[in-house]
Design a protein around this motif. Structure first.
Motif, PDB file in Angstrom:
ATOM      1  N   LYS A  20       0.821  -1.212   0.000  1.00 47.96           N
ATOM      2  CA  LYS A  20       0.000   0.000   0.000  1.00 47.96           C
ATOM      3  C   LYS A  20       0.857   1.265   0.000  1.00 47.96           C
ATOM      4  O   LYS A  20       0.319   2.382   0.025  1.00 47.96           O
ATOM      5  CB  LYS A  20      -0.931   0.010   1.213  1.00 47.96           C
ATOM      6  CG  LYS A  20      -1.994  -1.088   1.171  1.00 47.96           C
ATOM      7  CD  LYS A  20      -3.078  -0.888   2.215  1.00 47.96           C
ATOM      8  CE  LYS A  20      -4.048   0.187   1.807  1.00 47.96           C
ATOM      9  NZ  LYS A  20      -5.292   0.183   2.611  1.00 47.96           N
ATOM     10  N   GLY A  21       2.187   1.081   0.021  1.00 50.23           N
ATOM     11  CA  GLY A  21       3.077   2.228  -0.095  1.00 50.23           C
ATOM     12  C   GLY A  21       3.650   2.733   1.212  1.00 50.23           C
ATOM     13  O   GLY A  21       4.264   3.804   1.253  1.00 50.23           O
ATOM     14  N   TYR A  22       3.499   1.953   2.286  1.00 53.59           N
ATOM     15  CA  TYR A  22       4.000   2.394   3.590  1.00 53.59           C
ATOM     16  C   TYR A  22       5.383   1.823   3.868  1.00 53.59           C
ATOM     17  O   TYR A  22       5.684   0.675   3.507  1.00 53.59           O
ATOM     18  CB  TYR A  22       3.022   1.985   4.697  1.00 53.59           C
ATOM     19  CG  TYR A  22       1.720   2.741   4.615  1.00 53.59           C
ATOM     20  CD1 TYR A  22       1.556   3.957   5.266  1.00 53.59           C
ATOM     21  CD2 TYR A  22       0.666   2.255   3.839  1.00 53.59           C
ATOM     22  CE1 TYR A  22       0.378   4.664   5.157  1.00 53.59           C
ATOM     23  CE2 TYR A  22      -0.522   2.961   3.719  1.00 53.59           C
ATOM     24  CZ  TYR A  22      -0.663   4.168   4.381  1.00 53.59           C
ATOM     25  OH  TYR A  22      -1.830   4.883   4.264  1.00 53.59           O
ATOM     26  N   GLN A  23       6.207   2.622   4.517  1.00 57.46           N
ATOM     27  CA  GLN A  23       7.529   2.163   4.930  1.00 57.46           C
ATOM     28  C   GLN A  23       7.368   1.373   6.227  1.00 57.46           C
ATOM     29  O   GLN A  23       6.854   1.881   7.217  1.00 57.46           O
ATOM     30  CB  GLN A  23       8.464   3.353   5.146  1.00 57.46           C
ATOM     31  CG  GLN A  23       9.882   2.952   5.517  1.00 57.46           C
ATOM     32  CD  GLN A  23      10.790   4.172   5.700  1.00 57.46           C
ATOM     33  OE1 GLN A  23      10.400   5.289   5.392  1.00 57.46           O
ATOM     34  NE2 GLN A  23      11.976   3.923   6.200  1.00 57.46           N
ATOM     35  N   VAL A  24       7.816   0.137   6.193  1.00 56.73           N
ATOM     36  CA  VAL A  24       7.602  -0.762   7.322  1.00 56.73           C
ATOM     37  C   VAL A  24       8.947  -1.292   7.803  1.00 56.73           C
ATOM     38  O   VAL A  24       9.796  -1.691   7.002  1.00 56.73           O
ATOM     39  CB  VAL A  24       6.706  -1.965   6.911  1.00 56.73           C
ATOM     40  CG1 VAL A  24       6.360  -2.811   8.129  1.00 56.73           C
ATOM     41  CG2 VAL A  24       5.444  -1.483   6.232  1.00 56.73           C
ATOM     42  N   PRO A  28      11.869  -4.589  17.269  1.00 56.83           N
ATOM     43  CA  PRO A  28      11.242  -4.585  18.592  1.00 56.83           C
ATOM     44  C   PRO A  28      12.084  -3.918  19.671  1.00 56.83           C
ATOM     45  O   PRO A  28      11.583  -3.588  20.747  1.00 56.83           O
ATOM     46  CB  PRO A  28      11.054  -6.080  18.888  1.00 56.83           C
ATOM     47  CG  PRO A  28      12.071  -6.765  18.047  1.00 56.83           C
ATOM     48  CD  PRO A  28      12.209  -5.937  16.821  1.00 56.83           C
ATOM     49  N   GLU A  29      13.380  -3.716  19.402  1.00 53.90           N
ATOM     50  CA  GLU A  29      14.250  -3.109  20.407  1.00 53.90           C
ATOM     51  C   GLU A  29      14.165  -1.586  20.398  1.00 53.90           C
ATOM     52  O   GLU A  29      14.538  -0.937  21.376  1.00 53.90           O
ATOM     53  CB  GLU A  29      15.706  -3.555  20.165  1.00 53.90           C
ATOM     54  CG  GLU A  29      15.910  -5.064  20.189  1.00 53.90           C
ATOM     55  CD  GLU A  29      15.470  -5.680  21.505  1.00 53.90           C
ATOM     56  OE1 GLU A  29      15.701  -5.055  22.558  1.00 53.90           O
ATOM     57  OE2 GLU A  29      14.870  -6.767  21.477  1.00 53.90           O
ATOM     58  N   SER A  30      13.709  -1.003  19.312  1.00 51.78           N
ATOM     59  CA  SER A  30      13.693   0.459  19.209  1.00 51.78           C
ATOM     60  C   SER A  30      12.497   0.884  18.370  1.00 51.78           C
ATOM     61  O   SER A  30      12.609   1.128  17.180  1.00 51.78           O
ATOM     62  CB  SER A  30      15.005   0.954  18.569  1.00 51.78           C
ATOM     63  OG  SER A  30      15.002   2.356  18.445  1.00 51.78           O
ATOM     64  N   ALA A  31      11.352   0.954  19.000  1.00 51.05           N
ATOM     65  CA  ALA A  31      10.110   1.255  18.289  1.00 51.05           C
ATOM     66  C   ALA A  31      10.041   2.726  17.919  1.00 51.05           C
ATOM     67  O   ALA A  31      10.353   3.606  18.722  1.00 51.05           O
ATOM     68  CB  ALA A  31       8.916   0.870  19.156  1.00 51.05           C
ATOM     69  N   GLU A  32       9.625   2.979  16.690  1.00 57.56           N
ATOM     70  CA  GLU A  32       9.375   4.344  16.235  1.00 57.56           C
ATOM     71  C   GLU A  32       8.420   4.252  15.061  1.00 57.56           C
ATOM     72  O   GLU A  32       8.239   3.204  14.459  1.00 57.56           O
ATOM     73  CB  GLU A  32      10.678   5.036  15.831  1.00 57.56           C
ATOM     74  CG  GLU A  32      11.438   4.339  14.709  1.00 57.56           C
ATOM     75  CD  GLU A  32      12.731   5.049  14.349  1.00 57.56           C
ATOM     76  OE1 GLU A  32      13.019   6.084  14.972  1.00 57.56           O
ATOM     77  OE2 GLU A  32      13.425   4.569  13.438  1.00 57.56           O
ATOM     78  N   GLY A  33       7.783   5.384  14.761  1.00 56.02           N
ATOM     79  CA  GLY A  33       6.903   5.389  13.606  1.00 56.02           C
ATOM     80  C   GLY A  33       5.543   5.992  13.904  1.00 56.02           C
ATOM     81  O   GLY A  33       5.172   6.236  15.054  1.00 56.02           O
ATOM     82  N   LEU A 110      -1.292   4.448  -0.896  1.00 62.43           N
ATOM     83  CA  LEU A 110      -0.317   5.435  -1.360  1.00 62.43           C
ATOM     84  C   LEU A 110       0.293   5.024  -2.692  1.00 62.43           C
ATOM     85  O   LEU A 110       1.141   5.727  -3.229  1.00 62.43           O
ATOM     86  CB  LEU A 110       0.786   5.615  -0.312  1.00 62.43           C
ATOM     87  CG  LEU A 110       0.317   5.991   1.095  1.00 62.43           C
ATOM     88  CD1 LEU A 110       1.513   6.145   2.020  1.00 62.43           C
ATOM     89  CD2 LEU A 110      -0.523   7.271   1.077  1.00 62.43           C
ATOM     90  N   THR A 111      -0.118   3.886  -3.192  1.00 65.56           N
ATOM     91  CA  THR A 111       0.401   3.364  -4.457  1.00 65.56           C
ATOM     92  C   THR A 111      -0.686   2.538  -5.122  1.00 65.56           C
ATOM     93  O   THR A 111      -1.672   2.167  -4.488  1.00 65.56           O
ATOM     94  CB  THR A 111       1.653   2.489  -4.224  1.00 65.56           C
ATOM     95  OG1 THR A 111       2.124   1.979  -5.470  1.00 65.56           O
ATOM     96  CG2 THR A 111       1.331   1.326  -3.304  1.00 65.56           C
ATOM     97  N   LYS A 112      -0.514   2.229  -6.384  1.00 68.40           N
ATOM     98  CA  LYS A 112      -1.479   1.409  -7.103  1.00 68.40           C
ATOM     99  C   LYS A 112      -0.968  -0.003  -7.332  1.00 68.40           C
ATOM    100  O   LYS A 112      -1.351  -0.693  -8.266  1.00 68.40           O
ATOM    101  CB  LYS A 112      -1.826   2.066  -8.445  1.00 68.40           C
ATOM    102  CG  LYS A 112      -2.565   3.395  -8.293  1.00 68.40           C
ATOM    103  CD  LYS A 112      -2.995   3.964  -9.628  1.00 68.40           C
ATOM    104  CE  LYS A 112      -3.770   5.251  -9.428  1.00 68.40           C
ATOM    105  NZ  LYS A 112      -4.220   5.839 -10.731  1.00 68.40           N
TER     106      LYS A 112
END
Length: 424
Positions: A20-24, A28-33, A110-112
Motif C-alpha cells: 500500500k506504499g507504507y515504509q515498514v 522490537p528493540e527500538s520502536a518508532e513510527g 499510497l500506491t497502485k
C-alpha cells in the motif's frame, strides 16, 4: 511476540502495508513510527506478561511523543480484548488474531500496486530460511491448553496453495522450510476427510530448490505414520520431528485429556526410530500438572533418562483461564515443588546431552550457514531448528549465509558445537 506462527502473521501484515506504499520496519528493540503494531502472545503466563510489558513500554513512548498510534493484535487481545482496552486506554486500535485486515484496509492507498496474495509476506527471517504455516487452530482441547480458545477449530490450507507459496519462496532464495501448525498431525482431515501431511511433504520435497523440510508440532494421538515413510524416502526431508508428548504417566495423560496412553506413546517413539533410522526427536514435557504425585513424576523422570531425547524443552504447569483443567482440577502443587521437579527433569536431560554430544566429536555433518561472526560461521544441521536448537560454530570457511558446508565437529559446549570446515 511469541511463536513462529505469530511471526508469519506479522510478515503477511508487513507485505500488505508495503504494497500500500507504507515504509515498514521490524525492530522490537527500538520502536518508532506513525504506527507501532504489536502482535501479542497469549499462550502461557510468562508470554502474556511479556506482551503486556511491551504494550506498557509503548504507552510510555507514546506519551513522550516518540511514537504515534499503538495497534495491538494477536492472541492476547483475541482472548482479553475488553480487559486490555480498559486497562490500557493508550492503545488506539484493538484487534484480535484474525481481523488485522481491518487496520490495513483503514489506511489510504499510497500506491497502485496490485494487492498481494493472501500468503505473500515480507520475510524477517534470514533470506535462506522461512517458516511455513500449513494450518491454523486445534480440535484437541487438551485440559491445560488455551490455544483452541484463541485460534478456534483446526483449519487446513489447501495443498495447492501451500505448494504455490513454496515455489514462490524458492524463487526468492529460500532453501529451508520449517513446517509449522498448532497440530501438524491433523493436517488435511478437515478439508480432505483424511490425513494429508505425507502427501503434502512428498510433493514439497519434489520441488527443485527445496533443500530442507523440517516438521514442527506434531500431536502424538492419531499420528499420521505415513509421514515417516516420506521422511525416510527423501534426503531433503530432515530426519527430525518436533512432537510435544507432555507426560508419560497414564494418570497424568488422562487428566491432561491427551487421548493417548503410555503404551501407545512408547510404541510411537519406537516406530519413529524404526522407520527413520537416525531420526532426532524434539519433545516438550510438563511437570506439576494436577494429579502428578511423586510416583508420577518419577515415572516421567525415568522416561527422560531411558528415551534419551535428542532435543527437549520442559515447563511447569500454570493454570490458564477457561481451560478444562482450570474449571475442573485443583492446581494444588506448590510452585516451589513444580520448580524442583522442573530442575530435576532438565538436569536429567543435560546428562543425556553430555552423553550424546560426546559421541558426536569427530563426526562429519552437513550444515547451513545462518550468519557470520568475525572468522566464524554460525551454522545449523538438519537436526536443529532456528532459535531453539543447537548452533555449530565453524572455523575455516569462506561460505556465505545460506550456503551449505561440510564440517567436522571438534568440541561441544553442551548446547552448541564447535567445528572445522572441510570445504572452504
Amino acid at each position: 511476540m511469541g511463536c513462529s506462527k505469530n511471526l508469519i502473521d506479522s510478515e503477511r501484515i508487513m507485505r500488505r502495508l508495503d504494497a500500500k506504499g507504507y515504509q515498514v520496519s521490524h525492530d522490537p528493540e527500538s520502536a518508532e513510527g506513525e504506527y507501532v503494531v504489536v502482535n501479542t502472545c497469549g499462550f502461557i503466563a510468562d508470554a502474556k506478561e511479556e506482551s503486556i510489558e511491551m504494550l506498557l513500554d509503548l504507552a510510555r513512548l507514546k506519551e513522550d511523543g516518540t511514537i504515534g498510534k499503538i495497534v495491538a493484535m494477536g492472541c492476547l487481545t483475541q482472548r482479553y480484548r475488553d480487559d486490555i482496552a480498559n486497562e490500557l486506554p493508550e492503545i488506539d486500535i484493538m484487534l484480535g488474531k484474525f481481523d488485522w485486515n481491518v487496520f490495513i484496509d483503514s489506511l489510504p492507498d499510497l500506491t497502485k500496486t496490485e494487492k498481494p496474495k493472501s500468503w505473500e509476506r515480507e520475510l524477517t527471517t534470514p533470506p535462506h530460511s522461512a517458516y511455513l504455516k500449513i494450518s491454523e487452530g486445534c480440535n484437541r482441547f487438551c485440559a491445560f491448553c488455551a490455544i483452541p480458545l484463541i485460534t478456534g477449530r483446526h483449519t487446513s490450507r489447501s495443498i495447492e496453495e501451500i505448494l504455490e507459496e513454496t515455489q514462490h519462496l524458492v524463487k526468492n532464495g529460500v532453501k529451508e522450510f520449517n513446517i509449522i501448525a498448532q497440530d501438524l498431525s491433523s493436517y488435511g482431515t478437515d478439508i480432505y476427510g483424511e490425513h494429508k501431511l505425507a502427501e503434502l511433504i512428498d510433493k514439497m520435497a519434489e520441488i527443485p530448490g527445496v533443500e530442507w523440510i523440517r516438521l514442527h508440532y506434531a500431536y502424538p494421538s492419531d499420528f499420521p505414520y505415513e509421514i515417516l515413510d516420506v521422511m525416510a524416502r527423501h534426503d531433503n526431508v530432515c530426519k527430525y520431528i518436533d512432537i510435544a508428548l507432555q507426560h508419560i504417566s497414564d494418570k497424568v495423560l488422562s487428566n491432561m485429556r491427551r487421548h493417548i496412553s503410555k503404551k501407545e506413546t512408547l510404541e510411537l517413539i519406537d516406530e519413529m526410530r524404526r522407520r527413520v533410522p537416525g531420526i532426532k526427536i524434539r519433545t516438550t514435557l510438563m511437570v506439576g500438572f494436577p494429579g502428578e504425585g511423586e510416583e508420577e513424576f518419577q515415572e516421567l523422570l525415568d522416561f527422560v533418562k531411558t528415551q534419551k531425547f535428542d532435543r527437549m524443552g520442559a515447563f511447569a504447569y500454570s493454570e490458564e483461564d477457561d481451560t478444562w483443567a482450570a474449571k475442573n482440577l485443583d492446581d494444588s502443587i506448590p510452585q516451589e515443588e513444580k520448580q524442583r521437579r522442573l530442575d530435576l527433569l532438565m538436569e536429567a536431560q543435560e546428562a543425556v546431552y553430555e552423553e550424546q554430544n560426546s559421541g558426536m566429536i569427530g563426526s562429519t555433518v552437513r550444515l547451513i550457514v545462518d550468519e557470520i561472526e568475525g572468522d566464524t560461521r554460525v551454522c545449523r544441521s538438519q537436526w536443529d531448528s532456528p532459535e531453539v536448537d543447537m548452533n555449530y560454530y565453524v572455523k575455516g570457511s569462506n561460505a556465505d549465509p545460506g550456503d551449505f558446508i561440510t564440517a567436522r565437529i571438534t568440541s561441544d559446549q553442551l548446547f552448541d558445537f564447535e567445528a572445522e570446515a572441510l570445504d572452504k
